[in-house]
Scaffold this motif. Structure first.
Motif, PDB file in Angstrom:
ATOM      1  N   ALA A 123       0.932  -1.014  -0.031  1.00  0.00           N
ATOM      2  CA  ALA A 123       0.026  -0.029  -0.029  1.00  0.00           C
ATOM      3  C   ALA A 123       0.869   1.134   0.074  1.00  0.00           C
ATOM      4  CB  ALA A 123      -0.989   0.107   1.023  1.00  0.00           C
ATOM      5  N   GLY A 124       2.160   1.307   0.362  1.00  0.00           N
ATOM      6  CA  GLY A 124       2.911   2.174   0.166  1.00  0.00           C
ATOM      7  C   GLY A 124       2.591   3.212   1.333  1.00  0.00           C
ATOM      8  N   ALA A 125       2.187   2.924   2.475  1.00  0.00           N
ATOM      9  CA  ALA A 125       1.648   3.923   3.642  1.00  0.00           C
ATOM     10  C   ALA A 125       2.844   3.665   4.688  1.00  0.00           C
ATOM     11  CB  ALA A 125       0.427   3.889   3.903  1.00  0.00           C
ATOM     12  N   LEU A 126       3.586   4.828   5.254  1.00  0.00           N
ATOM     13  CA  LEU A 126       4.203   4.660   6.116  1.00  0.00           C
ATOM     14  C   LEU A 126       3.605   4.633   7.652  1.00  0.00           C
ATOM     15  CD1 LEU A 126       7.084   4.311   7.439  1.00  0.00           C
ATOM     16  CD2 LEU A 126       7.267   6.694   7.459  1.00  0.00           C
ATOM     17  N   SER A 127       3.039   3.463   7.920  1.00  0.00           N
ATOM     18  CA  SER A 127       2.324   3.157   9.188  1.00  0.00           C
ATOM     19  C   SER A 127       3.500   3.018  10.394  1.00  0.00           C
ATOM     20  CB  SER A 127       1.353   1.951   9.198  1.00  0.00           C
ATOM     21  OG  SER A 127       1.085   1.502  10.639  1.00  0.00           O
ATOM     22  N   LEU A 128       3.205   3.606  11.592  1.00  0.00           N
ATOM     23  CA  LEU A 128       4.106   3.358  12.703  1.00  0.00           C
ATOM     24  C   LEU A 128       3.197   2.810  13.666  1.00  0.00           C
ATOM     25  CD1 LEU A 128       5.970   6.926  12.736  1.00  0.00           C
ATOM     26  CD2 LEU A 128       6.863   4.464  11.792  1.00  0.00           C
ATOM     27  N   ALA A 129       2.302   2.200  13.429  1.00  0.00           N
ATOM     28  CA  ALA A 129       1.529   1.403  14.423  1.00  0.00           C
ATOM     29  C   ALA A 129       1.925  -0.007  14.357  1.00  0.00           C
ATOM     30  CB  ALA A 129       0.072   1.587  14.238  1.00  0.00           C
ATOM     31  N   GLN A 130       2.527  -0.623  13.497  1.00  0.00           N
ATOM     32  CA  GLN A 130       2.998  -2.105  13.269  1.00  0.00           C
ATOM     33  C   GLN A 130       3.373  -2.546  14.668  1.00  0.00           C
ATOM     34  OE1 GLN A 130       1.825  -3.876  11.249  1.00  0.00           O
ATOM     35  NE2 GLN A 130       3.015  -6.013  10.949  1.00  0.00           N
ATOM     36  N   GLY A 131       4.416  -1.949  15.330  1.00  0.00           N
ATOM     37  CA  GLY A 131       4.705  -2.470  16.727  1.00  0.00           C
ATOM     38  C   GLY A 131       3.794  -2.311  17.902  1.00  0.00           C
ATOM     39  N   THR A 132       2.753  -1.744  17.684  1.00  0.00           N
ATOM     40  CA  THR A 132       1.582  -1.492  18.650  1.00  0.00           C
ATOM     41  C   THR A 132       0.683  -2.647  18.361  1.00  0.00           C
ATOM     42  OG1 THR A 132       1.850   0.694  18.586  1.00  0.00           O
ATOM     43  CG2 THR A 132      -0.494  -0.212  19.254  1.00  0.00           C
ATOM     44  N   PHE A 133       0.313  -3.100  17.127  1.00  0.00           N
ATOM     45  CA  PHE A 133      -0.316  -4.232  16.817  1.00  0.00           C
ATOM     46  C   PHE A 133       0.374  -5.316  17.593  1.00  0.00           C
ATOM     47  CE2 PHE A 133      -1.818  -1.524  13.266  1.00  0.00           C
ATOM     48  CZ  PHE A 133      -3.085  -1.217  13.698  1.00  0.00           C
ATOM     49  N   PHE A 134       1.649  -5.423  17.215  1.00  0.00           N
ATOM     50  CA  PHE A 134       2.381  -6.665  17.679  1.00  0.00           C
ATOM     51  C   PHE A 134       2.305  -6.839  19.363  1.00  0.00           C
ATOM     52  CE2 PHE A 134       6.568  -8.024  19.518  1.00  0.00           C
ATOM     53  CZ  PHE A 134       6.566  -9.304  18.798  1.00  0.00           C
ATOM     54  N   GLY A 135       2.472  -5.556  20.011  1.00  0.00           N
ATOM     55  CA  GLY A 135       2.465  -5.526  21.439  1.00  0.00           C
ATOM     56  C   GLY A 135       0.959  -5.820  21.991  1.00  0.00           C
ATOM     57  N   LEU A 136       0.016  -5.478  21.208  1.00  0.00           N
ATOM     58  CA  LEU A 136      -1.533  -5.762  21.416  1.00  0.00           C
ATOM     59  C   LEU A 136      -1.640  -7.191  21.497  1.00  0.00           C
ATOM     60  CD1 LEU A 136      -3.913  -4.105  22.265  1.00  0.00           C
ATOM     61  CD2 LEU A 136      -4.471  -3.871  19.739  1.00  0.00           C
ATOM     62  N   GLY A 137      -1.087  -7.957  20.287  1.00  0.00           N
ATOM     63  CA  GLY A 137      -1.456  -9.237  20.382  1.00  0.00           C
ATOM     64  C   GLY A 137      -0.645 -10.063  21.403  1.00  0.00           C
ATOM     65  N   ALA A 138       0.468  -9.651  21.708  1.00  0.00           N
ATOM     66  CA  ALA A 138       1.063 -10.211  22.889  1.00  0.00           C
ATOM     67  C   ALA A 138       0.440  -9.946  24.043  1.00  0.00           C
ATOM     68  CB  ALA A 138       2.646  -9.708  22.976  1.00  0.00           C
ATOM     69  N   PHE A 139      -0.128  -8.822  24.427  1.00  0.00           N
ATOM     70  CA  PHE A 139      -0.741  -8.440  25.730  1.00  0.00           C
ATOM     71  C   PHE A 139      -2.189  -9.352  25.802  1.00  0.00           C
ATOM     72  CE2 PHE A 139       1.837  -4.982  27.201  1.00  0.00           C
ATOM     73  CZ  PHE A 139       1.936  -5.273  28.577  1.00  0.00           C
ATOM     74  N   VAL A 140      -2.766  -9.421  24.502  1.00  0.00           N
ATOM     75  CA  VAL A 140      -4.218 -10.265  24.499  1.00  0.00           C
ATOM     76  C   VAL A 140      -3.713 -11.857  24.903  1.00  0.00           C
ATOM     77  CG1 VAL A 140      -5.660 -11.325  23.066  1.00  0.00           C
ATOM     78  CG2 VAL A 140      -5.070  -8.873  22.939  1.00  0.00           C
ATOM     79  N   THR A 141      -2.765 -12.244  24.441  1.00  0.00           N
ATOM     80  CA  THR A 141      -2.386 -13.594  24.749  1.00  0.00           C
ATOM     81  C   THR A 141      -1.780 -13.675  26.375  1.00  0.00           C
ATOM     82  OG1 THR A 141      -1.847 -14.429  22.607  1.00  0.00           O
ATOM     83  CG2 THR A 141      -0.669 -15.363  24.439  1.00  0.00           C
ATOM     84  N   GLY A 142      -0.988 -12.639  26.636  1.00  0.00           N
ATOM     85  CA  GLY A 142      -0.721 -12.784  28.033  1.00  0.00           C
ATOM     86  C   GLY A 142      -1.631 -12.586  29.129  1.00  0.00           C
ATOM     87  N   ILE A 143      -2.699 -11.699  28.914  1.00  0.00           N
ATOM     88  CA  ILE A 143      -3.872 -11.472  29.809  1.00  0.00           C
ATOM     89  C   ILE A 143      -4.430 -12.597  29.777  1.00  0.00           C
ATOM     90  CG2 ILE A 143      -5.781 -10.018  30.220  1.00  0.00           C
ATOM     91  CD1 ILE A 143      -4.005  -7.526  28.984  1.00  0.00           C
ATOM     92  N   LEU A 144      -5.234 -13.155  28.555  1.00  0.00           N
ATOM     93  CA  LEU A 144      -5.978 -14.441  28.636  1.00  0.00           C
ATOM     94  C   LEU A 144      -5.316 -15.529  29.155  1.00  0.00           C
ATOM     95  CD1 LEU A 144      -7.570 -13.651  25.016  1.00  0.00           C
ATOM     96  CD2 LEU A 144      -8.619 -13.063  27.468  1.00  0.00           C
ATOM     97  N   ALA A 145      -4.094 -15.805  28.805  1.00  0.00           N
ATOM     98  CA  ALA A 145      -3.482 -16.960  29.508  1.00  0.00           C
ATOM     99  C   ALA A 145      -3.314 -16.948  30.807  1.00  0.00           C
ATOM    100  CB  ALA A 145      -2.314 -17.223  28.876  1.00  0.00           C
TER     101      ALA A 145
END
Lengths: 294, 587
Positions: free
Chosen positions: B56-78
């Motif tokens: 898409a050629g768009a410089l998003s700087l939120a990729q790390g945030t989505f990553f961390g969010l995935g980690a926290f969802v797993t961490g909290i639920l587990a």
């Protein structure tokens, strides 16, 4: 009384932010590119002052104003280096490339200063001394007054340079249209380098001014850069006046909301305000000064 | 897809992968195993980031945030709810994807620097939340004791089994990513990225739908990577949401190449091992990471691993079934009606209540002096500008107020005064992207038995169209390598590829030789005879009058004359406006 003191604090913080934001816009207008290392230049300025203080005899190293010329020269050179490695080799590439290259320089600066100074918070000496001036029943911080005066002097100097000198006219011509400027015989490359030098030196000075009251760590560049960025977006992309106004808005918002509620709330509120501006008025509160590059 | 530059490359990659897999499974020390596992996590993260930053050629700087969010969802639920992998993993993907979809409307319409800023502010907000919402996230201390992967009561051992498990997900992610971008959908991304105006107004690609899909996909991949990261590390802190991970991800993507799947994987392997190799630099090794990124941007903006990249357009010639009949979907026989269309720019009234009716299957010429509003009219008709008043209709379909791509899909295609062609894309693919754009989609390609097969069909049809427009034999050339006249002809071929009801040509013959103009005119007459209405803007009155059945003259933003070409050219007002007073007195 509290209101007056808070306003003074906010004004001092806002004038430091304004220096960062103005530097950001100078580079933005000259190159059309976002300088992501602007926050790290602030940090570098603060740490250059801290390092310089240790070389001065005791009689002088309690006065931050003595470090000002050193910070200006040091961060000015940093700006020159920044333009040489992160902009000039990439000037034919799309602006996003420069974004990434300045991020890279930011990483280098953050981690080098971390290695040199450690991650612990440090403070610069106050500009003139840390006392209070009593005015009637008002007790005003001398540091805040000195910060406002220094920033005002630098901004006035910048205004004089841009609007009253031949060099300033060349800088503005380059910012307006590099092609035409080149056709008129202006050395555009030199003007771009000068914009980087000025922009980075302004940011470095802000580091000297900020790091007395608010302690500084090598990792603070990112947040400071974000604030300059928000100030510019709120004030209207590319407008110098707007950037200064945006910086003041942010500082007042931060100081008052942090006092009234808490610091995290102030920060979160700032991001929400940014989203609101981007959503409702993408041209900024003051309107867009540069043509957006599609 | 075996189009590496040389055959030797075919063997290098699988060979290296096999060797590495053998080493990882049988010989690696526990420490190496862990690093290789983390490399897999990053590979998945970068594969996702390629959708938004690369395709898409768009410089998003939120990729790390989505990553961390995935980690926290797993961490909290587990840790707090004792949920197992089969529940936590899908949620770790869904929640970041949902957040991406939620902010997309606000964020994705912004241009580059604003998009970066908005995504940066988003990630700072999430980080702030994670640090301060201690009861759920554990605050600055983080969440310790995240269990390993367990599915329906069966526990996956750590070490080598986890390594293999993570890399199975990398393989799934890579295959999925390949399916998504290898076919027509990937071509649509390239077209939007390299010729955004034409993609919407000449072809009818919905660019915002593409950007949305890329953003959500990248968030989903990041969430999956984050979940696996949480299982690998067993403890997470708000640091996973910090800018550090974003920077690592960006560095890997720049070094591996923004569009290359093997590049992403190699860069992830390379950069996770970099700190080990830079250990001699001690505390400066992070700074060395920055140096590597800077060198990559300056010296290899397409990625250090560029040799791994298939040249994007060195596709095999489609099997020689050319002349496969193009399904002749004859355009609907409707009129294009323009009523009282107006547009001002500041104080300048560029178009002042223009009225116009175009008949199907005929050529209408539009002439007028510079600044008379011709291009403004075309931009209003194709949705690139919005009118202040009046409207345009195709039959009964209201065009005014619709986005460009819908107008194009309704049957109005155009060309531009300066051809807007995707540089670096072949002539064949330029046209292939314009065939039935409404049938290009994420699901079609993801679920197709062979996503490249439909692209191959499109290419075959594109060859037929190119032949028809006298561009045969240029199929494999890159658009930007064509001479001027050919570029214009290619633009017309591309616009015609969608079988439009009306074709609007903005000064197509500028810079043509006499011979080129003549053959171009013949081609237009053929197109009109096949049922396509044409609005032809040109500065050469003889040429326009010669092939048009109706001639319209625009001056000062209004139609001052329209009718049979010979009559219109004789009218004094037209002569005054177009040829100047001198010609009038001389006549």
């Amino acid at each position: 009384m509290l209101l007056a003191q808070l306003s003074l604090n906010a004004l001092a913080l806002g004038s430091s932010y304004a220096l960062i934001a103005l530097g950001f816009v100078l580079v933005l207008n000259a190159t059309g590119a976002v300088n992501f290392a602007q926050g790290d230049a602030v940090m570098a300025g603060g740490f250059i002052a801290i390092a310089a203080a240790s070389f001065f005899p005791e009689a002088f190293n309690t006065y931050g104003i003595v470090m000002l010329p050193i910070v200006l020269v040091g961060t000015g050179l940093l700006g020159l280096a920044l333009s040489a490695v992160a902009y000039l080799p990439l000037r034919r590439h799309p602006p996003v490339t420069v974004f990434v290259s300045t991020i890279a320089v930011g990483i280098i600066l953050t981690n080098s200063f971390n290695a040199l100074f450690g991650a612990a918070p440090r403070a610069t000496p106050p500009l003139l001394g840390g006392g209070q001036t009593v005015l009637g029943n008002l007790s005003l911080s001398q540091q805040s007054l000195a910060v406002i005066a220094t920033a005002a002097a630098l901004i006035a100097g910048l205004g004089f340079l841009l609007h009253a000198t031949q060099l300033g006219r060349r800088l503005r011509a380059t910012a307006q249209d590099p092609e035409i400027a080149r056709a008129l015989g202006i050395n555009v490359t030199r003007m771009i380098c000068l914009s980087f030098i000025l922009g980075t030196a302004l940011a470095g000075t802000a580091g000297l001014l900020l790091a007395n009251q608010f302690f500084l760590t090598p990792n603070d560049g990112g947040v400071l850069m974000l604030k300059a960025y928000i100030a510019v977006a709120i004030g209207g992309w590319g407008s110098l006046r707007g950037a200064a106004a945006g910086a003041m808005f942010i500082a007042f918002f931060e100081v008052f909301v942090a006092t009234w509620l808490s610091h995290p709330v102030a920060e979160a509120g700032l991001y929400l305000a940014l989203f609101a501006v981007l959503l409702l008025r993408p041209q900024g509160l003051y309107g867009e000064a540069v043509q957006r590059r599609a | 897809m075996q189009n590496w530059r040389t055959n030797a490359h075919r063997l290098i990659l699988p060979g290296a992968a096999l060797a590495l897999a053998g080493y990882g499974i049988f010989f690696a020390s526990p420490y190496d195993t862990r690093i290789l596992t983390i490399a897999g996590v990053y590979a998945l993260l970068v594969l996702g980031y390629q959708f938004i930053f690369g395709h898409a050629g768009a410089l998003s700087l939120a990729q790390g945030t989505f990553f961390g969010l995935g980690a926290f969802v797993t961490g909290i639920l587990a840790t707090r709810f004792g949920l197992e992998f089969h529940a936590t993993f899908p949620l770790s993907i869904l929640i970041p994807a949902a957040l991406a979809a939620l902010v997309a409307t606000a964020v994705l319409r912004l241009e580059s620097h604003y998009l970066a800023l908005a995504t940066l502010a988003l990630s700072q907000s999430v980080l702030l939340l994670a640090i301060n919402w201690e009861s759920v996230t554990g605050g600055a201390n983080g969440l310790p004791g995240i269990p390993g992967v367990s599915i329906l009561g069966w526990n996956l051992p750590r070490g080598t089994p986890l390594l293999v498990f993570v890399w199975i997900w990398v393989a799934i992610g890579a295959v999925l990513a390949h399916r998504i971008v290898a076919g027509a959908y990937g071509l649509a991304f390239r077209t939007v990225r390299l010729a955004p105006m034409a993609a919407a107004a000449a072809i009818g690609i919905d660019a915002s739908a593409l950007r949305l899909a890329a953003f959500v996909l990248s968030a989903a991949y990041a969430g999956a990577a984050g979940a696996l990261y949480a299982h690998t590390l067993t403890v997470i802190s708000p640091e996973v949401l910090g800018f550090g991970i974003m920077i690592v991800c960006l560095t890997m993507t720049v070094i591996g190449g923004r569009w290359s799947i093997p590049g992403a994987i190699c860069a992830a392997l390379l950069l996770t091992h970099l700190p080990e190799w830079f250990r001699g630099l001690q505390e400066y090794y992070l700074a060395a990471n920055g140096v590597v990124l800077l060198l990559a941007v300056i010296f290899a903006p397409a990625g250090f691993l560029v040799f791994l990249q298939r040249r994007p357009d060195s596709a095999p010639r489609p099997p020689g079934v050319s002349n496969a009949a193009i399904p002749q979907m004859l355009p609907p026989k409707t009129e294009l009606t323009v009523a009282a269309l107006s547009k001002s720019f500041g104080g300048l009234r560029a178009l002042d209540g223009a009225n116009l009716t175009l008949a199907p299957g005929t050529i209408t010429g539009l002439i007028g002096p510079n600044g008379s509003g011709k291009t403004t009219l075309v931009n209003l008709l194709t949705g690139l500008e919005q009118p202040d008043g009046g409207n345009a209709r195709l039959g009964t379909i209201q065009l005014t107020g619709q986005p460009s791509f819908r107008i194009a899909r309704a049957g109005i295609a155009r060309t531009f005064q300066t051809p807007d062609l995707p540089a670096g894309v072949t002539v064949r693919d330029t046209v292939a992207a314009a065939i039935e754009p409404a049938h290009i989609g994420l699901w079609q390609d993801m679920l197709a038995t062979n996503p490249t097969a439909s692209l191959r069909q499109r290419r075959t049809r594109a060859d037929t169209i190119l032949q028809d427009f006298g561009l045969a034999g240029l199929d494999d050339q890159l658009c930007d390598a064509l001479p001027h006249g050919r570029r214009r002809m290619l633009e017309v071929a591309r616009a015609a590829a969608g079988n439009p009801a009306f074709l609007i040509l903005d000064e197509p013959t500028a810079g043509f030789t006499q011979a080129e103009t003549t053959s171009f005119g013949e081609k237009l007459q053929q197109l009109a005879a096949s049922g396509c209405g044409i609005l032809l803007i040109d500065h050469d009155p003889d040429f326009v009058a010669g092939i048009s059945s109706t001639l319209v003259c625009l001056d000062g933003g209004t139609v001052i004359a329209s009718g049979a070409p010979a009559d219109v050219l004789q009218q004094p007002a037209v002569r005054r406006a177009y040829f100047g007073a001198f010609h009038e007195s001389a006549a």
